[in-house]
Design a protein around this motif. Structure first.
Motif, mmCIF file in Angstrom:
data_model
loop_
_atom_site.group_PDB
_atom_site.id
_atom_site.type_symbol
_atom_site.label_atom_id
_atom_site.label_comp_id
_atom_site.label_asym_id
_atom_site.label_seq_id
_atom_site.Cartn_x
_atom_site.Cartn_y
_atom_site.Cartn_z
ATOM 1 N N ALA A 254 120.010 -19.908 117.210
ATOM 2 C CA ALA A 254 118.809 -19.070 117.113
ATOM 3 C C ALA A 254 118.105 -19.238 115.782
ATOM 4 C CB ALA A 254 119.183 -17.608 117.331
ATOM 5 N N ASP A 255 118.842 -19.622 114.740
ATOM 6 C CA ASP A 255 118.227 -19.809 113.428
ATOM 7 C C ASP A 255 117.751 -21.234 113.193
ATOM 8 O OD1 ASP A 255 118.764 -17.147 112.833
ATOM 9 O OD2 ASP A 255 120.787 -17.635 112.092
ATOM 10 N N GLY A 256 117.885 -22.091 114.186
ATOM 11 C CA GLY A 256 117.447 -23.480 114.044
ATOM 12 C C GLY A 256 118.474 -24.398 113.449
ATOM 13 N N ASN A 257 119.718 -23.931 113.308
ATOM 14 C CA ASN A 257 120.776 -24.787 112.783
ATOM 15 C C ASN A 257 121.329 -25.687 113.888
ATOM 16 O OD1 ASN A 257 120.649 -23.544 110.186
ATOM 17 N ND2 ASN A 257 121.872 -21.827 110.990
ATOM 18 N N VAL A 258 121.748 -26.870 113.501
ATOM 19 C CA VAL A 258 122.242 -27.846 114.472
ATOM 20 C C VAL A 258 123.661 -27.500 114.875
ATOM 21 C CG1 VAL A 258 122.778 -30.275 114.871
ATOM 22 C CG2 VAL A 258 120.756 -29.649 113.551
ATOM 23 N N ILE A 259 123.870 -27.290 116.171
ATOM 24 C CA ILE A 259 125.211 -27.063 116.707
ATOM 25 C C ILE A 259 125.823 -28.386 117.148
ATOM 26 C CG2 ILE A 259 126.544 -25.873 118.484
ATOM 27 C CD1 ILE A 259 124.381 -23.736 118.550
ATOM 28 N N THR A 260 125.089 -29.094 117.959
ATOM 29 C CA THR A 260 125.522 -30.422 118.428
ATOM 30 C C THR A 260 124.449 -31.431 118.035
ATOM 31 O OG1 THR A 260 126.644 -29.419 120.325
ATOM 32 C CG2 THR A 260 126.236 -31.806 120.399
ATOM 33 N N PRO A 261 124.786 -32.428 117.230
ATOM 34 C CA PRO A 261 123.764 -33.382 116.801
ATOM 35 C C PRO A 261 123.249 -34.219 117.975
ATOM 36 C CG PRO A 261 125.929 -34.122 116.115
ATOM 37 C CD PRO A 261 126.102 -32.738 116.667
ATOM 38 N N GLY A 262 122.077 -34.729 117.800
ATOM 39 C CA GLY A 262 121.470 -35.554 118.843
ATOM 40 C C GLY A 262 122.174 -36.887 119.004
ATOM 41 N N LYS A 263 122.055 -37.457 120.201
ATOM 42 C CA LYS A 263 122.674 -38.741 120.493
ATOM 43 C C LYS A 263 121.889 -39.867 119.804
ATOM 44 C CE LYS A 263 125.728 -36.963 123.331
ATOM 45 N NZ LYS A 263 127.176 -36.969 123.060
ATOM 46 N N ASN A 264 122.622 -40.926 119.475
ATOM 47 C CA ASN A 264 121.987 -42.073 118.824
ATOM 48 C C ASN A 264 121.737 -43.244 119.773
ATOM 49 O OD1 ASN A 264 124.161 -41.013 116.419
ATOM 50 N ND2 ASN A 264 121.998 -41.202 115.896
ATOM 51 N N LEU A 265 122.116 -43.081 121.029
ATOM 52 C CA LEU A 265 121.927 -44.160 122.007
ATOM 53 C C LEU A 265 121.466 -43.583 123.328
ATOM 54 C CD1 LEU A 265 122.264 -47.119 122.996
ATOM 55 C CD2 LEU A 265 124.661 -46.546 123.528
ATOM 56 N N TYR A 266 120.469 -44.229 123.884
ATOM 57 C CA TYR A 266 119.995 -43.884 125.229
ATOM 58 C C TYR A 266 120.181 -45.126 126.097
ATOM 59 C CZ TYR A 266 116.841 -42.462 129.003
ATOM 60 O OH TYR A 266 116.310 -42.135 130.226
ATOM 61 N N ALA A 267 121.110 -45.067 127.057
ATOM 62 C CA ALA A 267 121.476 -46.237 127.855
ATOM 63 C C ALA A 267 120.808 -46.177 129.219
ATOM 64 C CB ALA A 267 122.992 -46.309 128.012
ATOM 65 N N GLU A 268 120.355 -47.334 129.680
ATOM 66 C CA GLU A 268 119.729 -47.471 130.985
ATOM 67 C C GLU A 268 120.256 -48.727 131.667
ATOM 68 O OE1 GLU A 268 115.292 -46.373 131.005
ATOM 69 O OE2 GLU A 268 115.661 -46.891 128.903
ATOM 70 N N LEU A 269 120.209 -48.733 132.986
ATOM 71 C CA LEU A 269 120.574 -49.902 133.787
ATOM 72 C C LEU A 269 119.474 -50.127 134.814
ATOM 73 C CD1 LEU A 269 122.654 -52.106 134.486
ATOM 74 C CD2 LEU A 269 123.641 -50.498 136.146
ATOM 75 N N GLY A 270 118.920 -51.322 134.810
ATOM 76 C CA GLY A 270 117.814 -51.560 135.716
ATOM 77 C C GLY A 270 117.511 -53.036 135.896
ATOM 78 N N MET A 271 116.284 -53.310 136.303
ATOM 79 C CA MET A 271 115.825 -54.664 136.600
ATOM 80 C C MET A 271 114.859 -55.110 135.502
ATOM 81 S SD MET A 271 113.529 -55.956 139.838
ATOM 82 C CE MET A 271 112.187 -54.869 139.314
ATOM 83 N N LEU A 272 114.980 -56.384 135.103
ATOM 84 C CA LEU A 272 114.133 -56.938 134.047
ATOM 85 C C LEU A 272 113.464 -58.208 134.550
ATOM 86 C CD1 LEU A 272 113.146 -56.974 131.063
ATOM 87 C CD2 LEU A 272 115.164 -58.349 130.543
ATOM 88 N N VAL A 273 112.164 -58.302 134.301
ATOM 89 C CA VAL A 273 111.382 -59.511 134.595
ATOM 90 C C VAL A 273 110.607 -59.882 133.331
ATOM 91 C CG1 VAL A 273 109.562 -60.553 136.006
ATOM 92 C CG2 VAL A 273 111.137 -58.897 137.028
ATOM 93 N N THR A 274 110.804 -61.099 132.859
ATOM 94 C CA THR A 274 110.049 -61.587 131.706
ATOM 95 C C THR A 274 109.364 -62.892 132.075
ATOM 96 O OG1 THR A 274 111.883 -62.864 130.747
ATOM 97 C CG2 THR A 274 111.706 -60.545 130.112
ATOM 98 N N HIS A 275 108.219 -63.106 131.460
ATOM 99 C CA HIS A 275 107.457 -64.328 131.734
ATOM 100 C C HIS A 275 106.800 -64.796 130.439
ATOM 101 C CE1 HIS A 275 103.856 -66.476 133.783
ATOM 102 N NE2 HIS A 275 104.860 -67.305 133.588
ATOM 103 N N LYS A 276 107.112 -66.051 130.062
ATOM 104 C CA LYS A 276 106.508 -66.675 128.896
ATOM 105 C C LYS A 276 105.771 -67.933 129.356
ATOM 106 C CE LYS A 276 109.924 -65.202 125.460
ATOM 107 N NZ LYS A 276 110.882 -65.671 124.413
#
Length: 368
Positions: A254-276
């Protein structure tokens, strides 16, 4: 006159012996280049001496002269043993400046600069191909009456390993890794107190496997991956506590103090298409197209993240070039105008927007 029988035998024997001796002789050798054979006789063809010399003809010996030679303007490249490696090293510097002295219309003096280092190491031999490229970019602008501001900042690395079954096919089984981040802190100017991005905040890592289409003799690469891991790193804890770039934000009391720190990684799994694709649009006009499309299977199926860069290079001479660069980015994990209350409550969740940048510059391009 009668000849005795003994004399007849002796005369015939003499003629036979004489014929055998004459038939075994080869007194004159045969010459193919300058002789003519007529039956058993050999006649040597001799060149007739010149008796009549036309007027104006000089029969003096040739003389070597260096009067018509010119110095070499370009240094000859040293011979190199052919290699299966392709190496490219480029340094690109672009500068722009504006200055005013007693200018009635007004204006501020300003200097802008952009520096880029680009390295390519590609290996190809029969069934195996390995492509690597590394790019560093940093640009800044200094204007009279204010501190310098960042205009461009990027660290990009890409590596692709491919294998094909035979030398006829242009399709490869591929494994690809991409990594992107930045050098310096980013701000929403004129606010310089709270950075909105930092080194490895964010940092993007793509790692996956799929197939690539790489035709021979063309700078064309199409990569399709049905399964690619995307990791978004936010190593700055203050940004991670805010939940920047999609990571899970910190839990506050309630006072704005950090109880649990934020995560440093956001992981995803999906499809990738690249074109050069790099091609020559016209003489001395080179186009470089690079697009990346990513869709997540787990959290936002159907949403596509876009990163598309288009570059036009106009070659003035060997060292001077003019470039026009556009880049379009859309990522639904990057939210704009997000507002939170003093206790961490969300007043405005914000929304994703299309990001666009454009650069026009004239500078020096040096390959080493």
């Amino acid at each position: 006159m009668k000849i005795s029988r003994f004399k007849k035998i002796a005369l015939v024997s003499f003629h036979l012996l004489l014929g055998w001796v004459c038939s075994g002789q080869d007194s004159i050798p045969v010459m193919e280049a300058d002789t003519t054979r007529i039956d058993t006789l050999v006649i040597r063809a001799m060149q007739d001496p010149i008796k009549i010399i036309p007027r104006g003809v000089s029969l003096t010996n040739p003389v070597i002269s260096f009067k018509g030679t010119r110095p070499i303007t370009k240094r000859k490249k040293k011979f190199r043993v052919p290699s299966f490696w392709e190496r490219i090293n480029e340094l690109d510097i672009q500068l722009s400046e504006v200055a005013f002295v007693n200018w009635n219309a007004g204006g501020d003096n300003a200097v802008s600069a952009l520096a880029k280092l680009y390295f390519v190491r590609n290996y190809k031999f029969r069934y195996f191909q390995w492509d690597n490229d590394l790019e560093f970019r940093f640009g800044w602008n200094a204007q009279e009456g204010r501190k310098w501001r960042k205009t461009d900042d990027a660290i990009r690395f890409s590596s692709t390993v491919g294998y094909r079954r035979d030398t006829i096919s242009n399709w490869y089984y591929s494994v690809k890794a991409n990594f992107n981040t930045q050098f310096a802190d980013g701000f929403k100017y004129p606010n310089r107190e709270n950075p909105i991005s930092r080194f490895m905040s964010p940092g993007y890592l793509f790692l996956g496997a799929g197939t690539s289409y790489i035709p021979e003799g063309k700078k064309f690469n199409l990569y399709l991956s049905p399964f690619t891991f995307k990791g978004t790193f936010v190593l700055d804890q203050e940004l991670a506590n805010r939940g920047a770039f999609g990571v899970e934000k910190a839990t506050l009391d309630a006072d704005g103090n950090v109880i649990t720190p934020g995560k440093n990684l956001y992981a995803e799994l999906g499809m990738l298409v690249t074109h050069k694709w790099e091609f020559e649009l016209a003489k001395n006009v080179l186009v470089n197209h690079n697009i990346s499309l990513y869709g997540d299977y787990l959290r936002s199926f159907g949403n596509i993240d876009i990163d598309w860069q288009l570059k036009f290079t106009f070659k003035v001479n060997e060292f001077m070039t003019a470039t026009v660069v556009t880049q379009t980015i859309y990522d639904d994990d990057i939210l704009f105008d997000r507002e939170e209350g003093p206790n961490g409550e969300v007043i405005n969740p914000g929304e994703p927007r299309i990001q666009f940048r454009q650069q026009l510059g004239i500078g020096i391009n040096y390959k080493f």
